[in-house]
Design an enzyme around this catalytic site. Structure first.
Site, PDB file in Angstrom:
ATOM      1  N   ILE A  95       6.167   2.828  -8.762  1.00  0.00           N
ATOM      2  CA  ILE A  95       4.935   3.588  -8.960  1.00  0.00           C
ATOM      3  C   ILE A  95       5.156   5.067  -8.590  1.00  0.00           C
ATOM      4  O   ILE A  95       4.722   5.972  -9.305  1.00  0.00           O
ATOM      5  CB  ILE A  95       3.800   2.968  -8.113  1.00  0.00           C
ATOM      6  N   ASP A 133      11.280   9.653   6.305  1.00  0.00           N
ATOM      7  CA  ASP A 133      10.722   8.376   6.742  1.00  0.00           C
ATOM      8  C   ASP A 133       9.298   8.676   7.206  1.00  0.00           C
ATOM      9  O   ASP A 133       9.119   9.378   8.217  1.00  0.00           O
ATOM     10  CB  ASP A 133      11.577   7.807   7.890  1.00  0.00           C
ATOM     11  N   ASN A 162       2.423   7.411  -1.201  1.00  0.00           N
ATOM     12  CA  ASN A 162       2.773   6.250  -2.017  1.00  0.00           C
ATOM     13  C   ASN A 162       3.719   5.282  -1.308  1.00  0.00           C
ATOM     14  O   ASN A 162       3.778   4.101  -1.650  1.00  0.00           O
ATOM     15  CB  ASN A 162       3.408   6.737  -3.329  1.00  0.00           C
ATOM     16  N   TYR A 181      -0.064  -6.623   5.611  1.00  0.00           N
ATOM     17  CA  TYR A 181      -0.178  -5.684   4.481  1.00  0.00           C
ATOM     18  C   TYR A 181      -1.649  -5.319   4.270  1.00  0.00           C
ATOM     19  O   TYR A 181      -1.999  -4.147   4.117  1.00  0.00           O
ATOM     20  CB  TYR A 181       0.409  -6.349   3.235  1.00  0.00           C
ATOM     21  N   LYS A 217      -3.446  -1.637   4.599  1.00  0.00           N
ATOM     22  CA  LYS A 217      -4.128  -1.011   3.456  1.00  0.00           C
ATOM     23  C   LYS A 217      -5.613  -0.798   3.743  1.00  0.00           C
ATOM     24  O   LYS A 217      -6.188   0.208   3.331  1.00  0.00           O
ATOM     25  CB  LYS A 217      -3.932  -1.866   2.191  1.00  0.00           C
ATOM     26  N   VAL A 221       1.007  -4.807 -10.030  1.00  0.00           N
ATOM     27  CA  VAL A 221       1.801  -3.865 -10.826  1.00  0.00           C
ATOM     28  C   VAL A 221       3.233  -4.393 -10.867  1.00  0.00           C
ATOM     29  O   VAL A 221       3.786  -4.751  -9.815  1.00  0.00           O
ATOM     30  CB  VAL A 221       1.812  -2.455 -10.183  1.00  0.00           C
ATOM     31  N   THR A 223       6.549  -4.058 -10.408  1.00  0.00           N
ATOM     32  CA  THR A 223       7.528  -3.143  -9.807  1.00  0.00           C
ATOM     33  C   THR A 223       8.495  -3.956  -8.936  1.00  0.00           C
ATOM     34  O   THR A 223       8.243  -5.138  -8.661  1.00  0.00           O
ATOM     35  CB  THR A 223       6.864  -2.089  -8.883  1.00  0.00           C
TER      36      THR A 223
HETATM   37  P1  NAD Z   1       8.597   0.117  -4.372  1.00  0.00           P
HETATM   38  O1  NAD Z   1       9.201  -0.740  -3.329  1.00  0.00           O
HETATM   39  O2  NAD Z   1       9.255   0.163  -5.690  1.00  0.00           O
HETATM   40  O3  NAD Z   1       8.392   1.609  -3.818  1.00  0.00           O
HETATM   41  C1  NAD Z   1       8.036   1.886  -2.500  1.00  0.00           C
HETATM   42  C2  NAD Z   1       8.972   2.942  -1.956  1.00  0.00           C
HETATM   43  O4  NAD Z   1       8.578   3.245  -0.606  1.00  0.00           O
HETATM   44  C3  NAD Z   1      10.452   2.488  -1.891  1.00  0.00           C
HETATM   45  O5  NAD Z   1      11.242   3.392  -2.625  1.00  0.00           O
HETATM   46  C4  NAD Z   1      10.782   2.503  -0.406  1.00  0.00           C
HETATM   47  O6  NAD Z   1      12.104   2.934  -0.135  1.00  0.00           O
HETATM   48  C5  NAD Z   1       9.757   3.498   0.121  1.00  0.00           C
HETATM   49  N1  NAD Z   1       9.544   3.353   1.552  1.00  0.00           N
HETATM   50  C6  NAD Z   1       9.433   2.218   2.282  1.00  0.00           C
HETATM   51  N2  NAD Z   1       9.307   2.504   3.583  1.00  0.00           N
HETATM   52  C7  NAD Z   1       9.318   3.868   3.674  1.00  0.00           C
HETATM   53  C8  NAD Z   1       9.232   4.777   4.758  1.00  0.00           C
HETATM   54  N3  NAD Z   1       9.105   4.355   6.006  1.00  0.00           N
HETATM   55  N4  NAD Z   1       9.274   6.110   4.489  1.00  0.00           N
HETATM   56  C9  NAD Z   1       9.408   6.558   3.205  1.00  0.00           C
HETATM   57  N5  NAD Z   1       9.502   5.730   2.142  1.00  0.00           N
HETATM   58  C10 NAD Z   1       9.470   4.403   2.390  1.00  0.00           C
HETATM   59  O7  NAD Z   1       7.089  -0.401  -4.536  1.00  0.00           O
HETATM   60  P2  NAD Z   1       5.896   0.013  -5.525  1.00  0.00           P
HETATM   61  O8  NAD Z   1       5.366  -1.270  -6.083  1.00  0.00           O
HETATM   62  O9  NAD Z   1       6.263   1.109  -6.452  1.00  0.00           O
HETATM   63  O10 NAD Z   1       4.830   0.481  -4.435  1.00  0.00           O
HETATM   64  C11 NAD Z   1       4.343   1.803  -4.306  1.00  0.00           C
HETATM   65  C12 NAD Z   1       3.016   1.754  -3.566  1.00  0.00           C
HETATM   66  O11 NAD Z   1       2.059   1.026  -4.341  1.00  0.00           O
HETATM   67  C13 NAD Z   1       3.085   1.049  -2.204  1.00  0.00           C
HETATM   68  O12 NAD Z   1       2.286   1.738  -1.271  1.00  0.00           O
HETATM   69  C14 NAD Z   1       2.500  -0.327  -2.503  1.00  0.00           C
HETATM   70  O13 NAD Z   1       1.937  -0.915  -1.356  1.00  0.00           O
HETATM   71  C15 NAD Z   1       1.448   0.041  -3.534  1.00  0.00           C
HETATM   72  N6  NAD Z   1       0.997  -1.077  -4.369  1.00  0.00           N
HETATM   73  C16 NAD Z   1       1.878  -1.797  -5.135  1.00  0.00           C
HETATM   74  C17 NAD Z   1       1.398  -2.843  -5.914  1.00  0.00           C
HETATM   75  C18 NAD Z   1       2.310  -3.675  -6.782  1.00  0.00           C
HETATM   76  O14 NAD Z   1       1.837  -4.688  -7.308  1.00  0.00           O
HETATM   77  N7  NAD Z   1       3.569  -3.306  -6.968  1.00  0.00           N
HETATM   78  C19 NAD Z   1       0.047  -3.168  -5.898  1.00  0.00           C
HETATM   79  C20 NAD Z   1      -0.811  -2.416  -5.117  1.00  0.00           C
HETATM   80  C21 NAD Z   1      -0.327  -1.369  -4.349  1.00  0.00           C
END
Ligand code: NAD
Length: 279
Positions: free
Chosen positions: A21, A78, A105, A172, A176, A205, A207
């Site tokens: 995302i 981080d 994000n 989680y 959130k 989503v 991913t």
């Molecule tokens: P993803 O794992 O592909 O991306 C998340 C990124 O966050 C990763 O690149 C990871 O390295 C980074 N990350 C983790 N810990 C970190 C830290 N301490 N500091 C900096 N970066 C850090 O996941 P995604 O699905 O693209 O998720 C992106 C956002 O969307 C997240 O907040 C997730 O909770 C939210 N989200 C995802 C979904 C889904 O279905 N995929 C649904 C609702 C919300």
């Protein structure tokens, strides 16, 4: 929001991984003419054996791929560490001269397990990244935006798990929910500075986050006694629009919230779910 004649500058956390995302949001903002700093962990996450975070090479690859779309810079951060976060804000200002848009994000899903079996460390990790990280990044961004004096935008990628409790996802969900409460408080405080603060709440989503070891697909399909593919099909039946969200669907909503068209929207948590009901 009027940064003079130049383009606005955005920072997107957790934006390194291909197909994520954050990467899609960065691409959307670049296409919309913003200068973008992408950020992610600079190395493997030190606290969880099951979780494979993005690393330095992902961040470099993302910068190279996104470079074709516009002016992009990459900085490791981080979001759990206040020093990293301040260096990210300072680095963005140093590179592009200002800071107008923060997209919180970064996120992860570890410890998908019943509460009675949940490790304290996994609980803390969820809260550290997705609640404390949102606080630290928003605080540093708000200070910079207030100093600039011409408004700004903060958008947090929350989740449907910010609005409803879900089994195996207590840590989680707690993180959130916290991010959403924080969003509403901050919107009150930053309104007088013309800084809007909103959240986007995706449903499912497609991913890498869902497919990781110990992640949603593995745990929920095991709980239901079906295969991961059968579980995916079951999820699809709960979505009126008939498909899972793509990262681009979420990025479009972020693009809108940071655009001039959304200047009067603040304190909101906007669903982008295809109509999905999560119980
Ligand atoms: P993803 O794992 O592909 O991306 C998340 C990124 O966050 C990763 O690149 C990871 O390295 C980074 N990350 C983790 N810990 C970190 C830290 N301490 N500091 C900096 N970066 C850090 O996941 P995604 O699905 O693209 O998720 C992106 C956002 O969307 C997240 O907040 C997730 O909770 C939210 N989200 C995802 C979904 C889904 O279905 N995929 C649904 C609702 C919300």
């Amino acid at each position: 929001m009027s940064p003079g004649d130049g383009p606005r500058v955005a920072v997107v956390t957790g934006a390194a991984r291909a197909g994520s995302i954050g990467r899609a949001i960065a691409a959307r903002l670049l296409r919309d003419g913003l200068q973008v700093v992408i950020s992610d962990l600079g190395g493997p996450l030190d606290t969880h054996p099951d979780y494979e975070s993005a690393g330095a090479s992902d961040l470099r690859d993302a910068r190279d791929a996104l470079g074709a779309l516009g002016d992009v810079h990459a900085l490791p951060c981080d979001v759990r560490r206040a020093g990293d976060v301040q260096a990210l804000v300072d680095g963005a200002v140093e590179r592009f001269g200002r800071f107008d848009v923060l997209v919180n994000n970064a996120g992860l899903g570890v410890g998908l397990t019943p509460v009675v079996e949940l490790d304290e460390a996994d609980w803390r990790l969820n809260l550290d990244v997705m609640a404390t990280g949102v606080f630290l990044c928003s605080r540093a961004a708000a200070r910079q935006m207030i100093e600039q004096g011409d408004g700004g935008r903060i958008v947090t990628i929350a989740s449907q798990a910010a609005k409803t409790g879900l089994p195996l996802l207590s840590a989680y969900c707690a993180a959130k929910f916290a991010a959403l409460g924080f969003t509403q408080s901050l919107a009150h405080e930053l309104g007088p500075h013309a800084i809007t603060v909103n959240a986007v709440c995706p449903g499912t989503v497609d991913t890498p986050l869902l497919a990781v070891k110990g992640g949603v697909y593995e745990r929920y399909s095991a709980m239901a006694g079906i295969t991961e593919e059968q579980y995916r099909k079951r999820v699809l039946r709960t979505i009126p629009l008939g498909r899972m969200a793509t990262p681009d669907d979420i990025a479009q909503a972020v693009g809108f919230l940071v655009s001039p068209a959304a200047g009067y929207i603040t304190g909101e948590a906007i669903n982008v779910t295809g109509g999905q009901e999560m119980h």
